[in-house]
Design an enzyme around this catalytic site. Structure first.
Site, PDB file in Angstrom:
ATOM      1  N   SER A 173      -2.028 -11.445   4.518  1.00 55.27           N
ATOM      2  CA  SER A 173      -2.597  -9.560   5.598  1.00 55.27           C
ATOM      3  C   SER A 173      -1.856  -8.684   4.923  1.00 55.27           C
ATOM      4  CB  SER A 173      -2.193 -10.002   7.206  1.00 55.27           C
ATOM      5  OG  SER A 173      -2.620  -9.284   7.889  1.00 55.27           O
ATOM      6  N   ASN A 174      -1.337  -7.912   5.570  1.00 51.70           N
ATOM      7  CA  ASN A 174      -0.314  -7.005   4.999  1.00 51.70           C
ATOM      8  C   ASN A 174       0.469  -6.094   6.381  1.00 51.70           C
ATOM      9  OD1 ASN A 174      -1.669  -4.345   6.012  1.00 51.70           O
ATOM     10  ND2 ASN A 174      -3.640  -5.063   5.020  1.00 51.70           N
ATOM     11  N   HIS A 175       1.201  -4.972   6.069  1.00 49.39           N
ATOM     12  CA  HIS A 175       1.954  -4.360   7.538  1.00 49.39           C
ATOM     13  C   HIS A 175       1.564  -3.467   8.160  1.00 49.39           C
ATOM     14  CE1 HIS A 175       5.623  -6.815   6.400  1.00 49.39           C
ATOM     15  NE2 HIS A 175       5.016  -6.065   5.416  1.00 49.39           N
TER      16      HIS A 175
END
Ligand code: CTP
Ligand code: CA
Length: 226
Positions: free
Chosen positions: A33-35
């Site tokens: 995933s990512n921030h």
């Protein structure tokens, strides 16, 4: 009355907005995933809703509550985001905004059991495949009258954003310098440059909710000149 009512000038319009990260499973307990916090997409949804638009927010996992009056569809993967958007736009939307940070790749095959670290190797390789480009696909399928994308860049922001605008067949692109730590990803403030094929606007650095109001206004004005 304390507050002047906001004009319901977008009544009758349907806006579809994606927000947040996507989450791509590796195995039953892990993911890629990512921030992305989802704040920008949620603020846009709230701002369009406040002007009377019917808003569908297709959201990856976030910590945020759905803005009042907004229909939220929660998804995890990029593939699910694409199907949810298609479903929301069976009848073409007036505006589509891709504010989500879609994971570019997913596992070629999701492991059905938790992956073990058995064996002697200190290295591990995962085989990934490209995810569908949600906004480019929808743009090709003509599912919205006005397509608005974001471009998260760390260098050559305007040039890269321009090429994304063209490559993805968008009307507008909102370019974001994610190398700066004071704005963008996971931040309350944002500064962007909005580009069309032949124009550009740079609203001041401000809170994501104030910026969202300006962006909804800009998109609305752009629509009326189309
Ligand atoms: N986007 C999308 N589907 C993807 C990847 C991106 O819909 N699989 C959308 C994003 O929501 C955003 C725009 O495309 O509106 C640009 O995303 P960005 O990550 O900046 O661009 P990419 O095309 O993925 O290129 P790269 O990450 O290599 O810069
Ligand atoms: Ca990307």
């Amino acid at each position: 009355q304390l507050l002047a009512p906001i004009q319901q000038d977008l009544a009758g319009q349907h806006w579809v907005i994606t927000a947040g990260p996507t989450m791509e499973a590796i195995d039953p307990v892990r993911y890629i995933s990512n921030h992305s916090s989802g704040k920008m997409g949620y603020a846009l949804a709230a701002a369009a809703q406040a002007r009377g638009a019917s808003v569908t927010l297709v959201s990856g996992p976030t910590q945020l509550d759905a803005p009042q009056g907004v229909k939220r569809i929660e998804i995890k993967s990029a593939e699910d985001m694409l199907s949810a958007c298609r479903e929301a736009m069976v009848k073409p939307a007036d505006v589509f905004i891709g504010a989500a940070a879609v994971a570019d790749f997913r596992m070629k095959e999701v492991a059905s059991q938790k992956m073990k670290k058995t064996g002697d190797s200190d290295e591990m390789q995962l085989t990934l495949v490209k995810n569908p480009d949600v906004i480019a696909t929808l743009s090709q399928e003509n599912t919205a009258k006005c397509m608005v994308g974001f471009a998260a860049e760390t260098q050559d922001v305007i040039a890269y954003a321009k090429s994304k605008l063209e490559r993805k067949g968008l009307d507008l692109i909102i370019a974001n310098d994610v190398s700066r730590t004071d704005i963008g990803f996971n931040n309350d403030e944002n500064q962007v440059t909005v580009l069309s094929k032949d124009q550009q606007w740079t609203p001041p650095k401000e809170s994501k909710s104030a910026l969202a109001i300006e962006l909804v206004e800009l998109i609305t004005q752009y629509q009326s000149t189309k």
